[in-house]
Scaffold this active site. Sequence first.
Site, mmCIF file in Angstrom:
data_model
loop_
_atom_site.group_PDB
_atom_site.id
_atom_site.type_symbol
_atom_site.label_atom_id
_atom_site.label_comp_id
_atom_site.label_asym_id
_atom_site.label_seq_id
_atom_site.Cartn_x
_atom_site.Cartn_y
_atom_site.Cartn_z
ATOM 1 C CE LYS A 5 27.663 57.389 49.836
ATOM 2 N NZ LYS A 5 28.192 58.320 50.873
HETATM 3 C C1 PLP Z 1 29.338 58.696 51.429
HETATM 4 C C2 PLP Z 1 29.410 59.739 52.483
HETATM 5 C C3 PLP Z 1 30.633 60.367 52.825
HETATM 6 C C4 PLP Z 1 31.955 59.991 52.186
HETATM 7 O O1 PLP Z 1 32.037 60.378 50.846
HETATM 8 P P1 PLP Z 1 33.149 59.713 49.881
HETATM 9 O O2 PLP Z 1 32.815 60.218 48.530
HETATM 10 O O3 PLP Z 1 32.931 58.226 50.010
HETATM 11 O O4 PLP Z 1 34.466 60.136 50.376
HETATM 12 C C5 PLP Z 1 30.604 61.356 53.791
HETATM 13 N N1 PLP Z 1 29.462 61.691 54.432
HETATM 14 C C6 PLP Z 1 28.280 61.105 54.143
HETATM 15 C C7 PLP Z 1 27.066 61.498 54.903
HETATM 16 C C8 PLP Z 1 28.207 60.118 53.159
HETATM 17 O O5 PLP Z 1 27.024 59.535 52.882
#
Ligand code: PLP
Length: 499
Positions: free
Chosen positions: A116
């Site tokens: 993120k």
């Molecule tokens: C948010 C997240 C995901 C999923 O990503 P999306 O963009 O919502 O598909 C996968 N792994 C981790 C560790 C995340 O924080």
Amino acid sequence: MKFISTRGIGATDKTQAMDSAAAIIRGLAPDGGLYVPEELPRVSADFVAQLAQVDYAERARRVLSLFLTDYTDEEITGCIDRAYSGKFDDEKIAPVKQVGDKSVLELWHGPTSAFKDMALQLLPQLLSTALKKTGEKNTVLILVATSGDTGKAALAGFADVDQTKICVFYPDGGVSDIQRLQMATQAGANVSVLAIKGNFDDAQTGVKKIFGDEAIAKELAEMGVHLSSANSINWGRLVPQIVYYFSAYADMVAAGTIKSGEAIDFTVPTGNFGNILAGFYARQMGLPVGKLVCASNSNNVLTDFIQTGYYDRKREFFKTISPSMDILVSSNLERLLYHLTGDANMVAGWMKELNDNGGYDAGENMLVRLSNYFWAGCADDAKTLETIKAVYDEYGYVLDTHTAVAWAVAEAYKAKTHSDRPMVIVSTASPYKFSSSVLEALGEKADGKDAFALLEALECKNPVKAPQGLAGLKGLPVLHKEVVEKDDMPKAVKTFAGK
Ligand SMILES: *Cc1c(COP(=O)(O)O)cnc(C)c1O
């Protein structure tokens, strides 16, 4: 470049299309749709080849400039510099590691050790710059309800950013020790972190109520504050993610893993469909990508959708050891549907069916289109743990639980399709963020240990040390201790807005 809504505004009447700055300030379109670029820029093979010679910041500048045409070069460079320089613990920002026959794109070298950060470091800068550019005088107050990861990443991104404030609510007792400490130690003059008496749903419902309350909006407006959200439907969160698909490709060419122009596959651990959608954009722009493999945990709505064309959210919800993928409605899928059909009315219809009946059938044509770009699979918790163990035993590399789902699905894809294209596993979290499950996978005892003992136990197995952002929490002062009743959330927001 102009932006239009997936549900029609600007798509049918082009005069209503917006600049990127306006789309980033708004977040969601007024018709409930998501902003998408009116058309996708195409890049040449030379554009891709040249990226191998420049660093991540310059790669980001070149990709962002194609979309944010209303930002000046100086503005874009300034945003990228403030987002990435000195904030990541790897100078490559998003390095690619070779593990066996796979390449692993590590997206967790930012301040909170999860992917993120790639977007939430940059979005606040793009937003703050957008406010200045458009002459907006109000302060934007970002409200977040979090079950852990997003809250901290948003705090780290928005802390001390001009003309913004951020208020994060998390369920008291409902996040891991390390996640609570990450949030409770957050510094910054414009941040507020509140535990609420309730669970994550209570926090989310509370935040949604505040967003929908006109009386609160009016009171805040009198203080010169307006509310916004940092969730992954904002275009400003999506565009930074396109960069690392190009960056990974450039690094692999530079390392001699692939030849310039050769197609590669990516497997992406997927929840809200934001990460993998950025890969789709990169492919449409001209990056040589074969298939995008969509990996889900037991909440396998997307696996079914990509295999059948029928989206069905009416199913059991599982709490898994890859919690950031525990999602039944993947918001960013709406953008893909728009790009594959170009038909805003059709998309609006499906979204209404999803809302009213819990599902929709996108039909035979969609199924064919999907299969041109995507392959999908899922892995449950047992398979996830088994994969962490197997990869560790064979290569000494420690995967986190989300990335392990991707690895398992990538193996299934290879066995099924016999694809011989090089595979990139998109790695979304440091294993230290999920130490307890990872230790369990490796056959170690985790229960009874506190957060820091878990980090130390994993350091005994992992040649890669725990990130400073996690290990360093031990010495930091706890700045946010307040616990509020869920009914007092609006009051807390107003008090914070007035400070
Ligand atoms: C948010 C997240 C995901 C999923 O990503 P999306 O963009 O919502 O598909 C996968 N792994 C981790 C560790 C995340 O924080």
